[in-house]
Design a protein around this motif. Structure first.
Motif, PDB file in Angstrom:
ATOM      1  N   SER A   1      -4.415   0.606  -1.733  1.00  0.00           N
ATOM      2  CA  SER A   1      -3.956  -0.727  -1.352  1.00  0.00           C
ATOM      3  C   SER A   1      -2.977  -1.271  -2.383  1.00  0.00           C
ATOM      4  CB  SER A   1      -5.138  -1.679  -1.217  1.00  0.00           C
ATOM      5  OG  SER A   1      -5.773  -1.843  -2.477  1.00  0.00           O
TER       6      SER A   1
ATOM      7  N   ALA B   1       0.848  -1.183   0.000  1.00  0.00           N
ATOM      8  CA  ALA B   1       0.000   0.000   0.000  1.00  0.00           C
ATOM      9  C   ALA B   1       0.892   1.243   0.000  1.00  0.00           C
ATOM     10  CB  ALA B   1      -0.904   0.011   1.226  1.00  0.00           C
TER      11      ALA B   1
ATOM     12  N   ARG C   1      -4.515  -3.052   3.177  1.00  0.00           N
ATOM     13  CA  ARG C   1      -5.304  -1.888   2.786  1.00  0.00           C
ATOM     14  C   ARG C   1      -4.573  -0.636   3.250  1.00  0.00           C
ATOM     15  NH1 ARG C   1     -11.752  -2.621   3.533  1.00  0.00           N
ATOM     16  NH2 ARG C   1     -12.053  -4.200   1.948  1.00  0.00           N
TER      17      ARG C   1
END
Length: 125
Positions: free
Chosen positions: A51, A32, A104
């Motif tokens: 992400s 990410a 994420r």
């Protein structure tokens, strides 16, 4: 491991800029990436994140609807398209890589282990 942020400059209110964050020394596609900014006299703050796959993005409230983060893993680059810029967007913008793989995006500075050198964005008439 190096991140190079570029694309900053002077723009009038309402204008647009596209920032780029290019990685070298590692493959970007496992991580990410976040964009942060720091205005004079203020703390560094999260702006946007994407992400590792590009499927998930996150934005701070003040830029939603104006900024778009994207990535081109083939070019090892993440972009921040900034539209409808305001004077309060003036800051040095930094990109940063997550410490861990395949997550994420997070807004926590401490989750990012590698930082680019920053690129200055000035919004002024």
């Amino acid at each position: 491991v190096q991140l190079q942020a570029s694309g900053g400059g002077l723009v009038r209110p309402g204008g647009s800029l596209r920032l780029s964050c290019t990685a070298s020394g590692f493959a970007l596609n496992n991580y990410a990436i976040g964009w942060f900014r720091q205005a004079p006299g203020k703390e560094r703050e999260f702006v946007a994140g994407i992400s590792w796959s590009g499927a998930s993005t996150a934005y701070t409230e003040s830029v939603k609807g104006r900024f778009t983060i994207s990535r081109d893993n083939a070019k090892n680059t993440v972009y921040l398209q900034m539209n409808m810029l305001k004077p309060e967007d003036t800051a040095v913008y930094y990109c940063a890589r997550d410490r861990l793989v395949q997550r994420r995006p997070t807004s926590n500075l401490t989750d990012y282990g590698y930082w680019g050198q920053g690129t200055l964005v000035t919004v002024s008439s």
